[in-house]
Design an enzyme around this catalytic site. Structure first.
Site, mmCIF file in Angstrom:
data_model
loop_
_atom_site.group_PDB
_atom_site.id
_atom_site.type_symbol
_atom_site.label_atom_id
_atom_site.label_comp_id
_atom_site.label_asym_id
_atom_site.label_seq_id
_atom_site.Cartn_x
_atom_site.Cartn_y
_atom_site.Cartn_z
ATOM 1 N N LYS A 283 0.833 -1.207 0.000
ATOM 2 C CA LYS A 283 0.000 0.000 0.000
ATOM 3 C C LYS A 283 0.866 1.254 0.000
ATOM 4 C CE LYS A 283 -3.676 2.417 2.474
ATOM 5 N NZ LYS A 283 -4.742 2.338 3.496
ATOM 6 N N HIS B 68 -9.585 -30.485 -33.840
ATOM 7 C CA HIS B 68 -10.496 -29.496 -33.270
ATOM 8 C C HIS B 68 -11.270 -30.074 -32.081
ATOM 9 C CE1 HIS B 68 -10.478 -27.500 -37.524
ATOM 10 N NE2 HIS B 68 -9.298 -27.496 -36.943
#
Length: 529
Positions: free
Chosen positions: A134, A285
């Site tokens: 922070k 696929h």
């Protein structure tokens, strides 16, 4: 003198990093085992209790949760009111924090008792990381051994920039977020507590999914692109992937994996795990275009590839046996352009042969997955939809012929039953609506992804041709009308396996009886959207 607070579980490279910090003028503060490690290395580190004035307590649960630690991290020395408060309370700034957290995930994965696992939930570590991150404009926060060299290099070259500290802060918050997600997931998996309220039985029905879901994945790397070249993509893995998972596979040869390669490989991995006998699957696929099992691995490959050699161009091949020289020779002699080959392993002479094949020399991806056939825990499939996420257990239930019911006058022969089992294992891996034709445990025709089951049956029949004669058909879901059964029977198939459950099942059974076809109901649908 700037101060650095070091408190780590993984002490890899710590002594060298701390020595580098001391060299550029940092005072070293540390805790517990980290302090001992530094002092044993001859480094001038002081204990955290000398900063806080309090000893470590409560079996180490409380060490750094103190205003002189968090005030030293969160205090903005550029603000007069902060500086005054820090001076009043004897709080000195801490300029760098190096923390890696308790090994919660490793402990949880061992299945240890709940009380023992709880003790591996780090509290002080994430708190320090968050405080330091922070206040990144002043404080540097280091969370990984991989950051040590880069941070030291910049400190020795004149210092970390605000941008550097911001990047470190972002990594710190990602670390605490993933750590908390792992803890939340562990709690979600714990057995439900006793419910003493007067809820209804339906209310008490346990759900396998938590009300709040925080999945945890670690980035393996960026991919060249996604399904199409204009789509950016990346590969993320579970924090603790199973040995049977695709994330555990090792690439032994070939160019980098693409997004589509990974999808196809995972589909191939899932299908080949269906078989105990030597087997081979060929996918395009994500759909099987060839598959076969045989007592001989070479024969299994040759029969799988022969199922649809045209579609096999540019395919993914998976085998469930280690690739030896004989199998490698068969693959080299038969297969043309292949994207990837997945196996539990490769003998050295087989690997040398495969990587010398001209069309494969640079490109084909050889993937080794030693744990391919190991048991797997229930996996949760996740799929994004706009504004949300869908979760379900993966369809990995084993095919169980003992639960099937024959609905027709004619019972299947033993050979037909073997083909029906094979067909069921294959069809559950085809996109819905799915129909497959098999003969002598060889996939000879597949129809997938059609809006009509009848169309899938016709496409599969076109692929199979005369090879469907005397074979079996698998359907991933019920036949809504008898026309599907009529179309299947027209190919010469003599046995069908399907879930059943249609309002018109009687009509489908009647059609099968008219054609002299045996038909079994499994009671389990296998849609794959």
């Amino acid at each position: 003198m700037p101060r650095a607070l070091l408190s780590v579980t993984d002490k890899t490279g710590l002594s060298a990093f701390a020595a580098g910090l001391a060299e550029v003028g940092y005072e070293l503060i540390s805790t517990g085992g980290t302090l001992k490690h530094l002092q044993d290395a001859g480094l001038p580190a002081i204990g955290i209790e000398q900063v806080t004035g309090f000893p470590e307590m409560l079996d180490g649960r409380v060490k750094t949760l103190h205003p002189k630690v968090h005030g030293g991290l969160l205090g903005r020395t550029d603000l007069p009111e902060h500086a005054a408060a820090m001076a009043e309370h004897g709080i000195e700034p801490i300029d760098l924090v190096c923390v890696n957290l308790y090994r919660f995930e490793e402990t949880a994965a061992k299945g240890l008792p709940e009380a023992e696992t709880v003790e591996q939930i780090d509290i002080g570590g994430p708190s320090m990381l968050r405080s330091a991150a922070k206040n990144y404009e002043r404080v540097a926060v280091v969370t990984s051994v991989d950051q040590y060299d880069g941070v030291l290099a910049k400190l020795k070259a004149g210092g970390l920039s605000t941008g550097d500290r911001r990047d470190l802060a972002a990594a710190a918050f990602a670390t605490t977020a993933s750590y908390d997600a792992a803890i939340a997931g562990w709690f979600a998996d714990l057995p439900a507590s006793e419910d003493t309220s007067e809820a209804t039985a339906a209310d008490k029905e346990p759900s396998p999914f938590p009300n709040r879901f925080a999945p945890l994945f670690l980035k393996r790397g960026d991919l060249p692109y996604g399904e199409n070249p204009h789509q950016p993509a990346a590969f993320y893995t579970d924090s603790s992937p199973g040995p049977e998972s695709l994330a555990a596979a090792e690439q032994l040869h070939g160019k980098g994996l693409s997004y589509n390669n990974l999808l196809d490989l995972d589909a191939a991995r899932a299908l080949i795990r269906e078989f105990d006998a030597p087997a081979c699957a060929v996918l395009k696929h994500t759909n099987p275009c060839g598959c076969a099992e045989h007592e001989d691995a070479v024969a299994a490959f040759e029969r799988a590839y022969a199922g649809d050699p045209v579609s096999a161009f540019g395919s993914i091949i998976a085998v469930n046996r280690r690739v030896n020289r004989e199998l490698a020779e068969a693959i080299c002699a038969t297969a043309g352009f292949v994207e990837s080959l997945l196996a539990p392993g490769f003998d050295e002479d087989a690997l040398a042969l495969l990587t010398s094949k001209p069309v494969w020399k640079k490109n084909v991806r050889l993937m080794s997955l030693p744990g391919l056939l190991e048991p797997a825990e229930i996996m949760t499939d996740l799929r994004r939809v706009s504004g949300g996420l869908l979760a379900q257990h993966r369809d990995e239930a084993a095919v169980d012929p003992s639960m099937w019911e024959c609905k027709t006058e004619r019972q299947p022969t033993e050979a037909e039953r073997a083909d029906l089992i094979f067909a069921q294992r294959v069809v559950k891996h085809l996109k819905s609506n799915a129909i497959c034709y098999v003969n002598d445990r060889q996939l000879v025709g597949a129809g997938a992804g059609q809006m009509s089951r009848l169309d899938s049956a016709k496409i599969a029949a076109e692929k199979a041709g005369d090879r469907a004669q005397g074979g079996a058909c698998g359907s991933d879901a019920f036949f809504p009308f008898r026309d599907g059964v009529d179309a299947v029977a027209a190919t010469g198939v003599t046995a069908i396996v399907q879930p059943g459950g249609s309002k018109r099942d009687d009509e489908s059974v009647a059609a099968a009886n008219e054609h002299g076809v045996a038909m079994l109901f499994t009671g389990r649908r296998h849609f794959r959207h």
